[in-house]
Motif scaffolding. Structure first.
Motif, PDB file in Angstrom:
ATOM      1  N   ASP A 210       0.841  -1.202   0.000  1.00  0.00           N
ATOM      2  CA  ASP A 210       0.000   0.000   0.000  1.00  0.00           C
ATOM      3  C   ASP A 210       0.871   1.245   0.000  1.00  0.00           C
ATOM      4  OD1 ASP A 210      -2.894  -0.955   0.440  1.00  0.00           O
ATOM      5  OD2 ASP A 210      -1.768  -2.086   1.947  1.00  0.00           O
ATOM      6  N   ILE A 211       0.522   2.189  -0.864  1.00  0.00           N
ATOM      7  CA  ILE A 211       1.261   3.440  -0.952  1.00  0.00           C
ATOM      8  C   ILE A 211       0.268   4.595  -0.810  1.00  0.00           C
ATOM      9  CG2 ILE A 211       2.664   4.912  -2.470  1.00  0.00           C
ATOM     10  CD1 ILE A 211       4.172   2.333  -1.905  1.00  0.00           C
ATOM     11  N   ASP A 212       0.529   5.489   0.133  1.00  0.00           N
ATOM     12  CA  ASP A 212      -0.332   6.677   0.272  1.00  0.00           C
ATOM     13  C   ASP A 212       0.012   7.646  -0.854  1.00  0.00           C
ATOM     14  OD1 ASP A 212      -1.530   9.064   0.871  1.00  0.00           O
ATOM     15  OD2 ASP A 212      -0.645   9.258   2.886  1.00  0.00           O
ATOM     16  N   SER A 213      -0.908   7.748  -1.823  1.00  0.00           N
ATOM     17  CA  SER A 213      -0.574   8.578  -2.990  1.00  0.00           C
ATOM     18  C   SER A 213      -1.256   9.937  -2.953  1.00  0.00           C
ATOM     19  CB  SER A 213      -0.902   7.844  -4.292  1.00  0.00           C
ATOM     20  OG  SER A 213      -2.289   7.803  -4.503  1.00  0.00           O
ATOM     21  N   SER A 214      -1.661  10.347  -1.736  1.00  0.00           N
ATOM     22  CA  SER A 214      -2.213  11.704  -1.619  1.00  0.00           C
ATOM     23  C   SER A 214      -1.082  12.711  -1.432  1.00  0.00           C
ATOM     24  CB  SER A 214      -3.188  11.774  -0.432  1.00  0.00           C
ATOM     25  OG  SER A 214      -2.486  11.556   0.775  1.00  0.00           O
ATOM     26  N   LYS A 215       0.142  12.206  -1.211  1.00  0.00           N
ATOM     27  CA  LYS A 215       1.290  13.086  -0.944  1.00  0.00           C
ATOM     28  C   LYS A 215       1.885  13.632  -2.240  1.00  0.00           C
ATOM     29  CE  LYS A 215       3.190   9.765   1.920  1.00  0.00           C
ATOM     30  NZ  LYS A 215       4.184   9.233   2.837  1.00  0.00           N
ATOM     31  N   SER A 216       3.002  14.332  -2.124  1.00  0.00           N
ATOM     32  CA  SER A 216       3.617  14.908  -3.328  1.00  0.00           C
ATOM     33  C   SER A 216       4.207  13.792  -4.199  1.00  0.00           C
ATOM     34  CB  SER A 216       4.742  15.869  -2.932  1.00  0.00           C
ATOM     35  OG  SER A 216       5.845  15.133  -2.454  1.00  0.00           O
ATOM     36  N   ILE A 217       4.412  14.087  -5.458  1.00  0.00           N
ATOM     37  CA  ILE A 217       4.945  13.094  -6.396  1.00  0.00           C
ATOM     38  C   ILE A 217       6.267  12.516  -5.868  1.00  0.00           C
ATOM     39  CG2 ILE A 217       5.892  12.785  -8.716  1.00  0.00           C
ATOM     40  CD1 ILE A 217       3.824  14.828  -9.726  1.00  0.00           C
ATOM     41  N   GLU A 218       7.120  13.380  -5.338  1.00  0.00           N
ATOM     42  CA  GLU A 218       8.439  12.927  -4.842  1.00  0.00           C
ATOM     43  C   GLU A 218       8.289  12.002  -3.638  1.00  0.00           C
ATOM     44  OE1 GLU A 218       7.890  16.052  -5.848  1.00  0.00           O
ATOM     45  OE2 GLU A 218       9.133  15.791  -7.637  1.00  0.00           O
ATOM     46  N   GLU A 219       7.410  12.406  -2.713  1.00  0.00           N
ATOM     47  CA  GLU A 219       7.225  11.578  -1.507  1.00  0.00           C
ATOM     48  C   GLU A 219       6.642  10.208  -1.870  1.00  0.00           C
ATOM     49  OE1 GLU A 219       6.062  14.387   2.203  1.00  0.00           O
ATOM     50  OE2 GLU A 219       4.892  14.733   0.378  1.00  0.00           O
ATOM     51  N   VAL A 220       5.673  10.229  -2.765  1.00  0.00           N
ATOM     52  CA  VAL A 220       5.054   8.962  -3.177  1.00  0.00           C
ATOM     53  C   VAL A 220       6.108   8.077  -3.842  1.00  0.00           C
ATOM     54  CG1 VAL A 220       3.311   7.899  -4.678  1.00  0.00           C
ATOM     55  CG2 VAL A 220       2.762  10.003  -3.435  1.00  0.00           C
ATOM     56  N   TYR A 221       6.913   8.691  -4.696  1.00  0.00           N
ATOM     57  CA  TYR A 221       7.918   7.898  -5.401  1.00  0.00           C
ATOM     58  C   TYR A 221       8.920   7.271  -4.416  1.00  0.00           C
ATOM     59  CZ  TYR A 221      11.250   6.041  -8.578  1.00  0.00           C
ATOM     60  OH  TYR A 221      12.058   5.151  -9.234  1.00  0.00           O
ATOM     61  N   ALA A 222       9.304   8.033  -3.410  1.00  0.00           N
ATOM     62  CA  ALA A 222      10.249   7.503  -2.417  1.00  0.00           C
ATOM     63  C   ALA A 222       9.655   6.270  -1.721  1.00  0.00           C
ATOM     64  CB  ALA A 222      10.596   8.583  -1.391  1.00  0.00           C
ATOM     65  N   ASP A 223       8.368   6.320  -1.406  1.00  0.00           N
ATOM     66  CA  ASP A 223       7.715   5.167  -0.773  1.00  0.00           C
ATOM     67  C   ASP A 223       7.654   3.980  -1.736  1.00  0.00           C
ATOM     68  OD1 ASP A 223       7.351   6.663   1.496  1.00  0.00           O
ATOM     69  OD2 ASP A 223       5.240   7.134   1.100  1.00  0.00           O
ATOM     70  N   ILE A 224       7.426   4.276  -3.006  1.00  0.00           N
ATOM     71  CA  ILE A 224       7.367   3.203  -4.002  1.00  0.00           C
ATOM     72  C   ILE A 224       8.732   2.515  -4.120  1.00  0.00           C
ATOM     73  CG2 ILE A 224       7.189   2.769  -6.493  1.00  0.00           C
ATOM     74  CD1 ILE A 224       4.816   4.672  -6.572  1.00  0.00           C
ATOM     75  N   GLU A 225       9.783   3.313  -4.116  1.00  0.00           N
ATOM     76  CA  GLU A 225      11.144   2.742  -4.183  1.00  0.00           C
ATOM     77  C   GLU A 225      11.349   1.735  -3.055  1.00  0.00           C
ATOM     78  OE1 GLU A 225      13.982   2.820  -5.883  1.00  0.00           O
ATOM     79  OE2 GLU A 225      13.505   4.236  -7.465  1.00  0.00           O
ATOM     80  N   LYS A 226      10.932   2.135  -1.850  1.00  0.00           N
ATOM     81  CA  LYS A 226      11.078   1.220  -0.710  1.00  0.00           C
ATOM     82  C   LYS A 226      10.231  -0.037  -0.932  1.00  0.00           C
ATOM     83  CE  LYS A 226      11.513   4.953   2.536  1.00  0.00           C
ATOM     84  NZ  LYS A 226      10.518   5.775   3.210  1.00  0.00           N
ATOM     85  N   GLY A 227       9.029   0.184  -1.455  1.00  0.00           N
ATOM     86  CA  GLY A 227       8.091  -0.928  -1.634  1.00  0.00           C
ATOM     87  C   GLY A 227       8.556  -1.962  -2.645  1.00  0.00           C
ATOM     88  N   ILE A 228       9.222  -1.513  -3.692  1.00  0.00           N
ATOM     89  CA  ILE A 228       9.599  -2.485  -4.739  1.00  0.00           C
ATOM     90  C   ILE A 228      10.995  -3.072  -4.520  1.00  0.00           C
ATOM     91  CG2 ILE A 228       8.120  -1.442  -6.514  1.00  0.00           C
ATOM     92  CD1 ILE A 228      10.751  -0.364  -7.781  1.00  0.00           C
TER      93      ILE A 228
END
Ligand code: UDP
Ligand code: MG
Length: 234
Positions: A210-228
Motif C-alpha cells: 500500500d502506498i499513500d498517494s495523496s502526498k507529493s509526487i516525490e514523496e510517493v515515489y520515495a515510498d514506491i522505491e522502498k516498496g519495490i
C-alpha cells in the motif's frame, strides 16, 4: 500459437489448460493499481526512468486500439471507457500480451546485436509495470493463468475528493472521453465495486504494497522505491 491465433480477437486468449505464455523466471510483472487519478501513470514514468521497466498502461493500450484504423473494437472500447465500465477481458489481455511479446522480442534483438548470448534465453529477466490492470476479478484470474503471475501489486491509496480534483484538473487538457464529472462518478463506482475485490484477492496472496498517494509526487515515489526494493533484489 499460430500467427493467426495471435491476432487480436481472432480466438480466445489461450485455453485454460495451457501454461502461462511467459515464464516468471524470465519475466517480472508488477501490477500498479489505484483509483482513477491516483497517479499510476506518473509514478510508472519515474520507475521507467530509474529502473528500465517496460511500462504498459491498459487504458493507453485500449485508447490506442480504439483509434487504430480498421479496429473492430474501436466503437465498443469508446463506449466502455466513457461509461467507466471494464472492456471485455479478452481484448485487454490480448493487447497486453501482444505488447509484452513485442517488448521481449525487441529486447532479444538488441541483445543479439550487442553480441550478448543471443536469443531470449540469454537475456536477463524483463521487468514489466502493468498499470491500471487487472481491475476486475475475471481479468486477474485469467492473466495469472495464461500470461504470467505477478510478483507484486503496488496499490496507490488516495481519498476520493483528491482524486476528483486531480481528474477534473487533468480533464482541462487530457482530451480523454472519461475525464468529465459524469464519467468520473461512474469510474469511482466501478473502482469500489469491481476493482477493490481484485486488490483484496492479491492481498490474501500477500502481494500488495500500500502506498499513500495523496502526498507529493516525490514523496510517493520515495515510498514506491522502498516498496519495490525486495522485488528488484530478487
Ligand atoms: N479499462 C478497461 N480495462 C482495463 C483497464 C482500463 O476497460 O483493464 C478502461 C475502463 O473503462 C477505464 C478506462 O479504460 O475506466 C481508463 O483507464 P485508465 O487506466 O486509463 O484510467 P486511470 O484509472 O489511469 O485514470
Ligand atoms: Mg492512467
Amino acid at each position: 500459437m499460430s500467427v493467426a491465433a495471435a491476432e487480436l480477437g481472432t480466438t480466445a486468449t489461450t485455453s485454460a489448460t495451457s501454461s502461462p505464455a511467459f515464464d516468471p523466471k524470465e519475466v517480472t510483472v508488477i501490477f500498479v493499481l489505484g483509483g482513477p487519478g491516483a497517479g499510476k501513470g506518473t509514478q510508472c514514468a519515474r520507475l521507467v526512468q530509474h529502473h528500465g521497466f517496460v511500462h504498459l498502461s491498459a487504458g493507453d493500450l485500449l485508447r490506442a486500439e480504439q483509434q487504430r484504423e480498421g479496429s473492430q473494437f474501436g466503437a465498443m472500447i469508446k463506449e466502455y471507457i466513457t461509461e467507466g465500465k471494464i472492456v471485455p477481458m479478452e481484448v485487454t489481455i490480448k493487447l497486453l500480451e501482444n505488447a509484452m511479446r513485442a517488448a521481449m522480442s525487441s529486447e532479444a534483438g538488441e541483445a543479439k546485436e550487442a553480441g550478448a548470448n543471443g536469443g531470449v534465453k540469454g537475456i536477463p529477466a524483463r521487468r514489466f509495470l502493468i498499470d491500471g490492470f487487472p481491475r476486475q476479478m475475471d481479468q486477474a484470474v485469467k492473466f495469472d493463468e495464461t500470461v504470467c503471475p505477478s510478483s507484486l501489486v503496488l496499490f496507490l491509496v488516495c481519498p476520493e475528493p483528491i482524486l476528483l480534483e486531480r481528474l477534473l484538473e487533468r480533464g482541462k487538457t487530457s482530451g480523454r472521453d472519461d475525464d468529465n464529472a459524469e464519467s468520473i462518478k461512474k469510474r469511482f463506482q466501478t473502482f469500489v465495486n469491481t476493482s477493490m475485490p481484485v486488490v483484496d484477492y492479491y492481498r490474501k496472496q500477500a502481494k500488495v504494497v500500500d502506498i499513500d498517494s495523496s502526498k507529493s509526487i516525490e514523496e510517493v515515489y520515495a515510498d514506491i522505491e522502498k516498496g519495490i526494493a525486495p522485488v528488484l533484489r530478487a
